[in-house]
Enzyme design. Structure first.
Site, PDB file in Angstrom:
ATOM      1  CG  HIS A  92      14.148  44.676 -50.146  1.00  0.00           C
ATOM      2  ND1 HIS A  92      13.751  45.162 -51.356  1.00  0.00           N
ATOM      3  CD2 HIS A  92      15.355  45.211 -49.494  1.00  0.00           C
ATOM      4  CE1 HIS A  92      15.189  46.399 -51.592  1.00  0.00           C
ATOM      5  NE2 HIS A  92      16.059  45.444 -50.397  1.00  0.00           N
ATOM      6  CB  SER A  93      16.551  41.320 -49.769  1.00  0.00           C
ATOM      7  OG  SER A  93      17.775  40.412 -49.874  1.00  0.00           O
ATOM      8  CG  MET A  94      15.116  36.591 -45.252  1.00  0.00           C
ATOM      9  SD  MET A  94      16.087  36.356 -44.204  1.00  0.00           S
ATOM     10  CE  MET A  94      14.679  37.492 -43.037  1.00  0.00           C
TER      11      MET A  94
ATOM     12  CB  SER B  15      11.563  44.139 -53.778  1.00  0.00           C
ATOM     13  OG  SER B  15      12.516  45.350 -53.774  1.00  0.00           O
TER      14      SER B  15
END
Length: 246
Positions: free
Chosen positions: A87-89, A114
């Site tokens: 998710h993200s990073m 994500s």
């Protein structure tokens, strides 16, 4: 200390799912996933150094180095099929880990990216260079619950160093075009995410020869995942063709 947190070991599980948290996040973000994935999946969440129960461990300042460390720690756990969810990073790191695992002959069966811009299409915002209030404001804009915690001065002193480190890690990241990914990719994002839109997310397609490639949009913002957790997990299980949880 171990790189992974596993709420429930499942020797009978047919697949392992490795989850990688966002910038400033920790393994606790995925703490309820094991219950919802059910017995067919063993969930392992990466615990980055410098936070939570790894607060005393030195932070890693380079994304490629962090990916190498994670991939190395995964090696003993690649005796079963494995998928990556970031998710993200965490999506950027999962991408780099997937490439390393492919190089080593133990490719993941799927990559779930994500709420993340594709690694070769980064923005130029320098959040890590802001003052403390500016970093907190950036977290508030993204909608993370960490922003509420950071209203407390003592928590700021504890948490902001690794939050700032994570943003700096992302800002210094340089994409390397080779090796090209061969893993199937599913990109997930919130429809009102100010960080990445569907058109930008679709550019993940340029990074993999794997099939199928899918983009899924959900109601919500950058942290749509918290509100849509059950639906997202169901999508992951369907994609991986494993039985749903209880």
């Amino acid at each position: 200390m171990s790189w992974f947190r596993c709420v429930e070991t499942r020797p009978w599980a047919s697949l392992r799912l490795f989850c990688l948290p966002h910038a400033g996040g920790s393994a606790v973000f995925y703490r309820t996933w094991a219950r919802e994935t059910g017995p067919a999946v063993e969930v392992h969440t990466v615990q980055y150094p410098g936070r939570a129960d790894r607060l005393a461990d030195p932070m890693v300042t380079d994304a490629h180095q962090l990916a190498r460390l994670i991939a190395a720690a995964m090696s003993p756990l690649m005796d079963r099929p494995a998928a990556l969810f970031g998710h993200s990073m965490g999506a950027l790191l999962a991408y780099e880990v997937a490439r390393l695992l492919e190089e080593r002959g133990t490719p993941p069966v799927h990559l779930f990216a994500s709420a993340a811009r594709p690694p070769h299409d980064r923005d130029d915002d320098r959040i890590s260079e802001r003052d403390d209030d500016g970093v907190v404001a950036a977290l508030e804009e993204l909608g993370g619950t960490d922003a509420e915690v950071l209203q407390d001065e003592e928590m700021r002193e504890l948490v902001l160093p690794y939050v700032r480190n994570d943003f700096a890690l992302l800002e210094r990241y340089g994409h390397r075009p080779e090796p090209r990914l061969k893993v199937p990719v599913t990109v997930l994002l919130g429809e009102s995410d100010s960080h990445v839109d569907a058109e930008t997310a679709a550019r993940w397609r340029e990074l993999t020869d794997g099939e199928p490639f899918t983009v899924r949009t959900w109601p919500g913002g950058h942290f749509y995942l918290a509100e849509q957790q059950s639906r997202v997990i169901a999508e992951v299980l369907r994609t991986l063709e494993v039985p749903a949880g209880p």
